[in-house]
Enzyme design. Sequence first.
Site, PDB file in Angstrom:
ATOM      1  N   GLY A   1       1.289  -1.144   4.782  1.00 54.67           N
ATOM      2  CA  GLY A   1       1.764  -2.205   5.659  1.00 54.67           C
ATOM      3  C   GLY A   1       0.768  -3.292   5.980  1.00 54.67           C
TER       4      GLY A   1
ATOM      5  N   THR B   1       0.870  -1.156   0.000  1.00 51.59           N
ATOM      6  CA  THR B   1       0.000   0.000   0.000  1.00 51.59           C
ATOM      7  C   THR B   1       0.910   1.209   0.000  1.00 51.59           C
ATOM      8  OG1 THR B   1      -1.617  -1.276   1.254  1.00 51.59           O
ATOM      9  CG2 THR B   1      -1.848   1.101   1.367  1.00 51.59           C
TER      10      THR B   1
ATOM     11  N   ASP C   1      -8.725  -9.567   0.559  1.00 47.55           N
ATOM     12  CA  ASP C   1      -9.079  -8.891   1.803  1.00 47.55           C
ATOM     13  C   ASP C   1     -10.458  -9.288   2.312  1.00 47.55           C
ATOM     14  OD1 ASP C   1      -6.757  -7.646   2.397  1.00 47.55           O
ATOM     15  OD2 ASP C   1      -7.381  -5.626   1.860  1.00 47.55           O
TER      16      ASP C   1
END
Length: 574
Positions: free
Chosen positions: A477, A385, A427
Amino acid sequence: MITMILSGYSRKIKNAGIYFSALILLLQACARPQVNSRGTIAENGMVVSAHPEASRVGVEILKAGGNAIDAAIAVQFALAVVLPAAGNIGGGGFLVLRQSNGAVASLDFRETAPARATRDMYLDPQGNVIPNLSIQGHLAAGVPGTVDGMVKAHQKYGSLPWEKLVQPAVDLAIKGVVLTEKEANGLNYSQSLFRQFNDSTSAFIRHTAWKAGDLWVQPDLGQTLMRIRDQGRAGFYEGETARLILAEMAEGKGFISAEDLRSYEAKWREPVKGSYKGYRVISMGPPSSGGIALLQLLHMVEPFPLHKYGWNKTKTVHLLTEAERRVYADRSEYLGDPDFYKVPAAKLLNPQYLAVRMQNFNPKKATPSASIKHGNLTAREHEETTHFSVVDKAGNAVAVTTTLNGGYGNFVVVDGAGFLLNNEMDDFSAKPGVPNMFGLVGSAANAIAPGKRMLSSMTPTILEKDGKLFMVVGTPGGSTIITSVFQTILNVLEHNMGMQEAVSAKRVHSQWLPDEIRYEKDALSGKVLKRLHQLGHKTTETNSIGRVDAILVLPNGKLEGGADPRGNDTAMGY
């Protein structure tokens, strides 16, 4: 030097108790790693991003009279060229805005699941998760949100013409960008996967190794950016770019359809807000877990004298770990897309609930993660990211965290369009209780559904002090985003660090499962590690945690940029 300072204290401080406290604080400060000077200082505006070219573009927009939103849009598109591992037009993210008059807003341009997505699409006939299916290749991609998000931000808050904000990225793609050592290494490391999912015409594939100083030209991406420059939203979600995305989906049996592209909408949402010792904290709400989790952590540790415990000392690390275990357990159970699931935000942030969550905290013993479950709300009414922070001359502030999820996303470059697609579908909870690529566990609240936004850990955050802008902060992260932002804030507020020192300081991380404390090399002394083990903690040394880019408003009104030395991050101002 220390003797001279103590001599000064002895002349001014007569009370022995105060003298002793001052001595302890001084010794604690001397024990932590020191930064020789503050970060970049500016008077009129500041941009801190993961790449020097992107920061340069943002500052040029500010100098041309653009506001913080204008600069953020230009930085976003520049990062899509110069930082392909994370900067993107094929991914999504979140934006938090605080205007100079104190008004706040947040924009959710998170990716969505395609209409053909199903709850069990990554499971085999036996119900087991198929390795890598949600991480690599066409099926891992969610519907991109970045372009629509930037268009909506410009429509509502932009001041300069759209074309002026996209043109710098066009120039970088067409004329080329000089590769840094880190970016050359990343491209070389990922060559086998680029070759697996793309043909040899891709700008990401090269038969000789990339090296620092090479000029990387991306003509297909340049043409795509031109269409976005000239046609706005339609330059991506319709026409030639959409045709190229759909052809790529057909080639790789992906799920994104023309209707998915046409119907995608970024959404303005109410930021989550809270306080910590008199500072107002403004952050991103669901479908990001970051804001709620950050506020939970801050509330849980607020009663404890962290400044006395000391930076990265045993008591501090133990307390942070215990709070993080409880917060990540809640995250796994209660957080998801608010358009599909009623997120109990108010209950999760209720001070009484948080006090109850910490009742079994033992300052002398670790709580095994296996014994920690999510909290009970019925009794009371989510690695690669990138983040950038912007403050303009008027005091408008923008925090943006944007992502492809994993480094270089799903490794699929849209043929003819030159940009990478995301692997954000990982995700979601492919199966409740089974960890994703970041080790995060989810429940039915984050199950896959058509059109649904996947849970995120992104935590773009802005702090106020006495009604005035104080800090803009965020980081990439994966699962470590929340804890990296948390520690950076505490470094400033509790450990009296400047912005650059707070960003550079070594970090630790814990997230409930796995049951361990991860720490950067030299983050914890041998004595602290030994004591943590005696308390019952497991510890693991890891590579760098997070890449925080932040801005602090100094007492004199000037801006200090903190650019993370873990990457090519750069602070620039004027």
